[in-house]
Design a protein around this motif. Structure first.
Motif, short mmCIF file in Angstrom:
data_model
loop_
_atom_site.label_atom_id
_atom_site.label_comp_id
_atom_site.label_asym_id
_atom_site.label_seq_id
_atom_site.Cartn_x
_atom_site.Cartn_y
_atom_site.Cartn_z
N VAL A 224 0.84 -1.21 0.00
CA VAL A 224 0.00 0.00 0.00
C VAL A 224 0.87 1.25 0.00
CG1 VAL A 224 -1.64 1.35 1.36
CG2 VAL A 224 -1.98 -1.12 1.10
N LEU A 225 1.87 1.29 0.87
CA LEU A 225 2.73 2.46 0.98
C LEU A 225 3.59 2.65 -0.27
CD1 LEU A 225 3.77 2.12 4.72
CD2 LEU A 225 2.33 3.91 3.73
N SER A 226 4.04 1.55 -0.87
CA SER A 226 4.84 1.67 -2.09
C SER A 226 4.00 2.25 -3.23
CB SER A 226 5.42 0.31 -2.48
OG SER A 226 4.39 -0.61 -2.83
N ILE A 227 2.74 1.85 -3.33
CA ILE A 227 1.86 2.41 -4.36
C ILE A 227 1.56 3.88 -4.05
CG2 ILE A 227 -0.39 2.23 -5.48
CD1 ILE A 227 1.61 0.00 -6.12
N MET A 228 1.41 4.21 -2.78
CA MET A 228 1.19 5.61 -2.40
C MET A 228 2.38 6.47 -2.80
SD MET A 228 -0.63 5.12 1.34
CE MET A 228 -0.54 6.88 1.71
N ILE A 229 3.59 5.91 -2.69
CA ILE A 229 4.78 6.65 -3.12
C ILE A 229 4.72 6.93 -4.63
CG2 ILE A 229 7.28 6.48 -3.45
CD1 ILE A 229 7.42 4.98 -0.80
N ILE A 230 4.35 5.92 -5.41
CA ILE A 230 4.23 6.10 -6.86
C ILE A 230 3.19 7.17 -7.18
CG2 ILE A 230 3.53 5.00 -9.01
CD1 ILE A 230 6.25 4.14 -8.14
N ILE A 231 2.04 7.11 -6.53
CA ILE A 231 0.97 8.08 -6.75
C ILE A 231 1.45 9.49 -6.43
CG2 ILE A 231 -1.31 8.84 -5.97
CD1 ILE A 231 -1.98 5.86 -5.53
N GLY A 232 2.13 9.62 -5.29
CA GLY A 232 2.63 10.94 -4.90
C GLY A 232 3.69 11.47 -5.84
N VAL A 233 4.59 10.60 -6.30
CA VAL A 233 5.66 11.01 -7.20
C VAL A 233 5.08 11.47 -8.55
CG1 VAL A 233 7.61 10.19 -8.56
CG2 VAL A 233 7.48 9.65 -6.13
N VAL A 234 4.17 10.68 -9.10
CA VAL A 234 3.56 11.05 -10.39
C VAL A 234 2.80 12.36 -10.28
CG1 VAL A 234 1.85 10.38 -12.11
CG2 VAL A 234 3.42 8.67 -11.20
N GLY A 235 1.99 12.50 -9.22
CA GLY A 235 1.24 13.74 -9.04
C GLY A 235 2.14 14.95 -8.85
N THR A 236 3.21 14.78 -8.07
CA THR A 236 4.13 15.90 -7.83
C THR A 236 4.88 16.29 -9.10
OG1 THR A 236 4.42 15.21 -5.53
CG2 THR A 236 6.09 16.67 -6.45
N LEU A 237 5.33 15.30 -9.86
CA LEU A 237 6.05 15.59 -11.10
C LEU A 237 5.17 16.35 -12.09
CD1 LEU A 237 8.08 12.30 -11.74
CD2 LEU A 237 8.97 14.53 -11.07
N MET A 238 3.95 15.92 -12.24
CA MET A 238 3.04 16.60 -13.17
C MET A 238 2.76 18.02 -12.71
SD MET A 238 2.44 14.82 -15.80
CE MET A 238 1.20 15.96 -16.40
N ASP A 239 2.53 18.19 -11.42
CA ASP A 239 2.20 19.52 -10.91
C ASP A 239 3.39 20.47 -10.99
OD1 ASP A 239 0.14 21.20 -9.43
OD2 ASP A 239 1.84 21.33 -8.04
N ASN A 240 4.56 19.99 -10.54
CA ASN A 240 5.74 20.87 -10.48
C ASN A 240 6.42 21.06 -11.82
OD1 ASN A 240 5.40 21.24 -7.74
ND2 ASN A 240 6.80 19.61 -7.16
N GLN A 241 6.54 19.98 -12.59
CA GLN A 241 7.32 20.05 -13.83
C GLN A 241 6.50 20.47 -15.04
OE1 GLN A 241 10.62 19.76 -13.65
NE2 GLN A 241 10.30 19.46 -11.45
N VAL A 242 5.19 20.37 -14.97
CA VAL A 242 4.36 20.72 -16.12
C VAL A 242 3.51 21.95 -15.81
CG1 VAL A 242 2.57 19.95 -17.74
CG2 VAL A 242 4.32 18.33 -16.92
#
Length: 260
Positions: A224-242
């Motif tokens: 669960v926590l590993s998937i939460m990390i993926i979700i957070g990373v993808v969301g952060t990258l899209m928000d910050n980098q795009v």
């Protein structure tokens, strides 16, 4: 102190606290798994994440999730722009459709899931519907606000020079509305991302949400926590980098940056 160093220190503090609680025995290891250091051979969060990436399970789920997100988000943006322009252009549309969309914006996306299941069954269609609903209303409201706030002076000058119809929309209305549209895109993406996770948790057909549900069913909090990390990373990258970069670029170009 640089921003990156502050973030590294902050994450290090959080990591230390988490590991200390994990090693303290306050909770069973399957409920509070260690992030990196395993003391009794139990699964770690980063270990599970690494094995999931190497095996391809997490990568496949991420691809399925992102595909759904892109499709639903594209539909939502198209509908939002069209309805936003109609609301800004015609008073009777603003009084009817605009009123309805303002009311629908306050309804959480997950509330639509029972209706989506009835219409599209428990599958891909229902999830795409939830994603689209999650972003459409926000994009519509921001688009209509942007179109309404176009300076009347711009419109008068353009019309005086013979611009009208699609030419006026393409050369004046859309460029003048870009700051609002970028903000709408950023917020709509966040709503679509959250709606997708909720839809996948309760739906079928794979995706990161389904892995979360599997981890819950197996009481595997490391998954669960590993998937939460993926979700957070993808969301952060899209928000910050795009989206954030787009917003900052537009703000500087239009001279509306508020940073001191």
């Amino acid at each position: 102190m640089s921003t990156i160093l502050r973030r590294v220190i902050f994450i290090g503090i959080l990591y230390t606290i988490w590991e200390a609680i994990s090693k303290s025995g306050m909770f069973p290891s399957f409920l509070w798994p260690p992030i990196l250091i395993s003391s009794h051979g139990e699964a770690t969060v980063l270990g599970t994440l690494w094995h999931g990436l190497v095996s391809g399970q997490i990568l496949e789920a991420t691809f399925i999730t992102l595909r759904r997100l892109v499709i639903g988000f594209a539909i939502a943006i198209t509908l939002g722009l069209l309805m936003g322009y109609a609301i800004a252009r015609y008073k009777w549309v603003d009084d009817t459709l605009g009123f309805l969309i303002t009311a629908l914006q306050s309804v959480p996306s997950i509330v639509w899931l029972p209706l989506a299941i009835v219409w599209f069954k428990l599958g891909e269609g229902a999830i795409l519907f939830i994603v689209t609903i999650g972003a459409t209303w926000t994009m519509t409201v921001n688009a209509s606000t942007g179109f309404k706030n176009v300076s009347p002076l711009y419109l008068k000058v353009a019309k005086t020079m013979g611009s009208s119809g699609l030419h006026l929309l393409r050369t004046v209305v859309l460029p003048a509305s870009i700051p609002h549209l970028i903000s709408g895109l950023r917020i709509a993406w966040a709503f679509a991302w959250r709606a997708l996770m909720a839809g996948e948790l309760l739906g079928t057909g794979g995706g990161l949400g389904q892995l979360l549900e599997m981890g819950r069913a197996l009481q595997s909090m490391d998954l669960v926590l590993s998937i939460m990390i993926i979700i957070g990373v993808v969301g952060t990258l899209m928000d910050n980098q795009v989206f954030m970069r787009m917003e900052k670029t537009i703000s500087r170009k239009w001279g509306i940056s508020t940073r001191l």
